[in-house]
Scaffold this motif. Sequence first.
Motif, PDB file in Angstrom:
ATOM      1  N   ARG A 184       0.828  -1.224   0.022  1.00 58.71           N
ATOM      2  CA  ARG A 184       0.095   0.033  -0.147  1.00 58.71           C
ATOM      3  C   ARG A 184       1.078   1.248   0.028  1.00 58.71           C
ATOM      4  NH1 ARG A 184      -5.460   0.581   0.951  1.00 58.71           N
ATOM      5  NH2 ARG A 184      -5.477  -1.427   1.383  1.00 58.71           N
ATOM      6  N   HIS A 185       0.637   2.056  -0.865  1.00 58.51           N
ATOM      7  CA  HIS A 185       1.698   3.461  -1.059  1.00 58.51           C
ATOM      8  C   HIS A 185       3.039   2.962  -1.309  1.00 58.51           C
ATOM      9  CE1 HIS A 185      -1.642   6.529   0.369  1.00 58.51           C
ATOM     10  NE2 HIS A 185      -1.813   5.926  -0.697  1.00 58.51           N
ATOM     11  N   GLY A 244       5.267   6.578  -3.315  1.00 61.39           N
ATOM     12  CA  GLY A 244       4.686   7.671  -2.812  1.00 61.39           C
ATOM     13  C   GLY A 244       5.535   8.677  -3.153  1.00 61.39           C
ATOM     14  N   PRO A 278      -4.275   1.402  -4.739  1.00 64.37           N
ATOM     15  CA  PRO A 278      -3.544   1.995  -3.446  1.00 64.37           C
ATOM     16  C   PRO A 278      -2.382   1.678  -3.488  1.00 64.37           C
ATOM     17  CG  PRO A 278      -5.799   0.904  -2.903  1.00 64.37           C
ATOM     18  CD  PRO A 278      -5.543   0.520  -4.608  1.00 64.37           C
ATOM     19  N   ASP A 300       0.355   6.531  -3.942  1.00 65.66           N
ATOM     20  CA  ASP A 300      -0.238   7.610  -3.299  1.00 65.66           C
ATOM     21  C   ASP A 300      -0.642   8.411  -4.525  1.00 65.66           C
ATOM     22  OD1 ASP A 300      -0.857   9.955  -2.058  1.00 65.66           O
ATOM     23  OD2 ASP A 300       0.938   9.605  -0.926  1.00 65.66           O
ATOM     24  N   GLU A 301      -2.129   8.525  -4.588  1.00 64.03           N
ATOM     25  CA  GLU A 301      -2.507   9.338  -5.802  1.00 64.03           C
ATOM     26  C   GLU A 301      -2.392  10.502  -5.841  1.00 64.03           C
ATOM     27  OE1 GLU A 301      -6.810   8.738  -6.842  1.00 64.03           O
ATOM     28  OE2 GLU A 301      -6.079   6.796  -7.892  1.00 64.03           O
ATOM     29  N   GLU A 302      -2.436  11.133  -4.581  1.00 64.44           N
ATOM     30  CA  GLU A 302      -2.249  12.528  -4.452  1.00 64.44           C
ATOM     31  C   GLU A 302      -0.741  13.071  -4.616  1.00 64.44           C
ATOM     32  OE1 GLU A 302      -4.402  15.128  -3.119  1.00 64.44           O
ATOM     33  OE2 GLU A 302      -2.699  16.583  -2.978  1.00 64.44           O
ATOM     34  N   GLU A 361      -7.152   4.637  -6.531  1.00 65.01           N
ATOM     35  CA  GLU A 361      -7.081   4.420  -4.966  1.00 65.01           C
ATOM     36  C   GLU A 361      -8.497   4.145  -4.375  1.00 65.01           C
ATOM     37  OE1 GLU A 361      -4.259   7.206  -3.189  1.00 65.01           O
ATOM     38  OE2 GLU A 361      -4.594   5.890  -1.578  1.00 65.01           O
ATOM     39  N   HIS A 371      -9.011  10.574  -8.670  1.00 61.20           N
ATOM     40  CA  HIS A 371      -8.409  11.926  -7.864  1.00 61.20           C
ATOM     41  C   HIS A 371      -8.760  13.226  -8.883  1.00 61.20           C
ATOM     42  CE1 HIS A 371      -6.152  14.739  -5.842  1.00 61.20           C
ATOM     43  NE2 HIS A 371      -5.676  13.667  -5.052  1.00 61.20           N
TER      44      HIS A 371
END
Length: 327
Positions: free
Chosen positions: A216-217, A220, A240, A243-245, A265, A271
């Motif tokens: 997960r992430h 990032g 996931p 980290d899409e942001e 995600e 996003h």
Amino acid sequence: MSKPAVVVTHPVLEPAPALLEDACEVRQLPNVYKHPVEKLRQAAEGVQGMLTQLMDEINEEVLSAPGLKCVSNVAVGFDNIDVAAATKHGVLVTNTPGILDDTTADFAFTLLAAAARRLVEADKFIRGGDFKGWAIDMLLGHDIHGATLGLVGFGRIGRGVARRGRAFGMRVLYYDEFPAQPDVERELGVTRTELDQLLEDSDFVSLHVPLTATTRHLIGAPQLARMKKTAVLVNTSRGPVVDEEALAEALAEGQIFAAGLDVFEREPAVHPKLLKLDNVVLAPHIASASVRTRSQMCEVAARNLIAGVSGGRPANLVNPEVLDKRG
Ligand code: DGY
């Protein structure tokens, strides 16, 4: 003898419905995208099996339904199922490995090429009436041939992408916690590196890991910062994992060149920052979506379910220990 009852959570493709009707008493759930967990729990009451898809959250509440013997997921990924809880309650979990590898690898490479050569932007450009004639600096992208491809995860799909990369004249690196056998590395012409090194050295990074607590992430802000400004990130694994942001920021800031994404995600949401960017190619989780592959996935999942509810050994067991314990 009465047929075992099974729930089918979403429509499936032929020949699965015919196979299931023949062997089971089928209860089809209404066609909604995401069934609430309480509906899945209710549906699990009084049936021996469930044919599920990746939108279904199959948690312990669902898996503890008395009499439930088998949950067959129409996907190779099974992060939507609490496998530990299934094992605890003696429920078999099955998936569809081996069928969709090349179809998914084809699509990962399609995203890679589309993002590198700005194909979607080019299409929009023409349709928007902006093509006024050839220009030396129009829509410049990056070469695929001769570039370095970094594969994160080197299972069947990762290896399929490696083959495609080699056919395009790429140098191929991979990172996987389990190194491949030396003869596999030699045959595919690939080299294992640590993740940070792969991120720094690759022109294209393609993700092929399952979604777990560790992955997960996995990609990032710190990992994106290691990538080249000219690099392209491709994700056909699970949303996931990225980290899409942080990815949207990196794309907007030109920290990397582009991305090709088939998974998100919070599917089906994407996003909002990604939707505004031109340097990302977006696809709605269709990497395995060829007519033949999707139909085979449904067939294999149906056969797994029929075996699982009829006391047989399904071909694609995720938790074989349940049967081993049963003896
Ligand atoms: C899978 O099988 O896990 C894919 O995401 C859908 O084909």
